[in-house]
Design a protein around this motif. Structure first.
Motif, PDB file in Angstrom:
ATOM      1  N   GLN A  44     -21.075 -34.836 -45.301  1.00  0.00           N
ATOM      2  CA  GLN A  44     -20.805 -35.904 -46.253  1.00  0.00           C
ATOM      3  C   GLN A  44     -20.619 -37.242 -45.531  1.00  0.00           C
ATOM      4  O   GLN A  44     -21.123 -38.276 -45.974  1.00  0.00           O
ATOM      5  N   ALA A  45     -19.904 -37.227 -44.419  1.00  0.00           N
ATOM      6  CA  ALA A  45     -19.669 -38.456 -43.658  1.00  0.00           C
ATOM      7  C   ALA A  45     -20.983 -39.007 -43.109  1.00  0.00           C
ATOM      8  O   ALA A  45     -21.220 -40.221 -43.142  1.00  0.00           O
ATOM      9  N   ARG A  46     -21.847 -38.110 -42.606  1.00  0.00           N
ATOM     10  CA  ARG A  46     -23.155 -38.555 -42.116  1.00  0.00           C
ATOM     11  C   ARG A  46     -23.977 -39.184 -43.238  1.00  0.00           C
ATOM     12  O   ARG A  46     -24.608 -40.226 -43.046  1.00  0.00           O
ATOM     13  N   ALA A  47     -23.965 -38.568 -44.395  1.00  0.00           N
ATOM     14  CA  ALA A  47     -24.725 -39.093 -45.527  1.00  0.00           C
ATOM     15  C   ALA A  47     -24.192 -40.451 -45.959  1.00  0.00           C
ATOM     16  O   ALA A  47     -24.962 -41.360 -46.262  1.00  0.00           O
ATOM     17  N   ARG A  48     -22.879 -40.597 -45.957  1.00  0.00           N
ATOM     18  CA  ARG A  48     -22.289 -41.876 -46.348  1.00  0.00           C
ATOM     19  C   ARG A  48     -22.625 -42.969 -45.343  1.00  0.00           C
ATOM     20  O   ARG A  48     -22.882 -44.106 -45.724  1.00  0.00           O
ATOM     21  N   SER A  49     -22.600 -42.635 -44.055  1.00  0.00           N
ATOM     22  CA  SER A  49     -22.903 -43.650 -43.045  1.00  0.00           C
ATOM     23  C   SER A  49     -24.369 -44.057 -43.112  1.00  0.00           C
ATOM     24  O   SER A  49     -24.709 -45.209 -42.868  1.00  0.00           O
ATOM     25  N   GLN A  50     -25.248 -43.141 -43.471  1.00  0.00           N
ATOM     26  CA  GLN A  50     -26.663 -43.483 -43.614  1.00  0.00           C
ATOM     27  C   GLN A  50     -26.873 -44.359 -44.841  1.00  0.00           C
ATOM     28  O   GLN A  50     -27.734 -45.226 -44.833  1.00  0.00           O
ATOM     29  N   ASP A  51     -26.096 -44.161 -45.887  1.00  0.00           N
ATOM     30  CA  ASP A  51     -26.205 -44.989 -47.078  1.00  0.00           C
ATOM     31  C   ASP A  51     -25.795 -46.426 -46.772  1.00  0.00           C
ATOM     32  O   ASP A  51     -26.404 -47.369 -47.263  1.00  0.00           O
ATOM     33  N   LYS A  52     -24.757 -46.597 -45.965  1.00  0.00           N
ATOM     34  CA  LYS A  52     -24.281 -47.935 -45.619  1.00  0.00           C
ATOM     35  C   LYS A  52     -25.208 -48.617 -44.619  1.00  0.00           C
ATOM     36  O   LYS A  52     -25.416 -49.818 -44.682  1.00  0.00           O
ATOM     37  N   ASN A  53     -25.755 -47.876 -43.674  1.00  0.00           N
ATOM     38  CA  ASN A  53     -26.612 -48.415 -42.621  1.00  0.00           C
ATOM     39  C   ASN A  53     -27.938 -47.669 -42.603  1.00  0.00           C
ATOM     40  O   ASN A  53     -28.154 -46.822 -41.751  1.00  0.00           O
ATOM     41  N   PRO A  54     -28.846 -47.982 -43.513  1.00  0.00           N
ATOM     42  CA  PRO A  54     -30.121 -47.259 -43.514  1.00  0.00           C
ATOM     43  C   PRO A  54     -30.909 -47.562 -42.241  1.00  0.00           C
ATOM     44  O   PRO A  54     -30.776 -48.635 -41.642  1.00  0.00           O
ATOM     45  N   ASP A  55     -31.693 -46.612 -41.813  1.00  0.00           N
ATOM     46  CA  ASP A  55     -32.533 -46.804 -40.637  1.00  0.00           C
ATOM     47  C   ASP A  55     -33.495 -47.940 -40.889  1.00  0.00           C
ATOM     48  O   ASP A  55     -34.062 -48.069 -41.966  1.00  0.00           O
ATOM     49  N   LYS A  56     -33.695 -48.773 -39.863  1.00  0.00           N
ATOM     50  CA  LYS A  56     -34.569 -49.935 -40.025  1.00  0.00           C
ATOM     51  C   LYS A  56     -35.922 -49.714 -39.373  1.00  0.00           C
ATOM     52  O   LYS A  56     -36.662 -50.651 -39.168  1.00  0.00           O
ATOM     53  N   GLU A  57     -36.218 -48.458 -39.046  1.00  0.00           N
ATOM     54  CA  GLU A  57     -37.508 -48.176 -38.452  1.00  0.00           C
ATOM     55  C   GLU A  57     -38.595 -48.372 -39.495  1.00  0.00           C
ATOM     56  O   GLU A  57     -38.471 -47.975 -40.647  1.00  0.00           O
ATOM     57  N   GLY A  58     -39.681 -49.043 -39.063  1.00  0.00           N
ATOM     58  CA  GLY A  58     -40.813 -49.244 -39.962  1.00  0.00           C
ATOM     59  C   GLY A  58     -40.669 -50.441 -40.866  1.00  0.00           C
ATOM     60  O   GLY A  58     -41.568 -50.742 -41.636  1.00  0.00           O
ATOM     61  N   THR A  59     -39.558 -51.190 -40.780  1.00  0.00           N
ATOM     62  CA  THR A  59     -39.403 -52.392 -41.604  1.00  0.00           C
ATOM     63  C   THR A  59     -39.478 -53.598 -40.689  1.00  0.00           C
ATOM     64  O   THR A  59     -38.979 -53.605 -39.570  1.00  0.00           O
ATOM     65  N   PRO A  60     -40.137 -54.667 -41.155  1.00  0.00           N
ATOM     66  CA  PRO A  60     -40.248 -55.870 -40.314  1.00  0.00           C
ATOM     67  C   PRO A  60     -38.898 -56.564 -40.160  1.00  0.00           C
ATOM     68  O   PRO A  60     -38.059 -56.508 -41.068  1.00  0.00           O
ATOM     69  N   ASP A  61     -38.689 -57.188 -39.006  1.00  0.00           N
ATOM     70  CA  ASP A  61     -37.462 -57.945 -38.775  1.00  0.00           C
ATOM     71  C   ASP A  61     -37.551 -59.291 -39.486  1.00  0.00           C
ATOM     72  O   ASP A  61     -38.587 -59.947 -39.480  1.00  0.00           O
TER      73      ASP A  61
END
Length: 63
Positions: A44-61
């Motif tokens: 649950q903690a891992r899922a919550r942290s991913q919701d707050k900080n989604p991976d930015k791979e594949g998105t332009p800066d």
């Protein structure tokens, strides 16, 4: 078919464990429940942290 000199017990009744064994069984059951609970809470903690900080791979800066 009952064998001679074989102890029998009434149908539907469980044999009781000595207190030490019963305590060990309880400890093992509680240990397993605690381990499962901890794993669930970590997930649950891992899922919550991913919701707050989604991976930015594949998105332009946008910086």
């Amino acid at each position: 078919m009952n064998m001679p000199n074989t102890p029998t017990r009434p149908a539907g009744r469980r044999a009781t464990n000595p207190p030490e064994k019963a305590g060990q069984v309880r400890d093992e059951r509680l240990k397993a429940a605690l381990k499962a609970n901890l794993a669930r809470r970590k997930a649950q903690a891992r899922a919550r942290s991913q919701d707050k900080n989604p991976d930015k791979e594949g998105t332009p800066d946008h910086g």
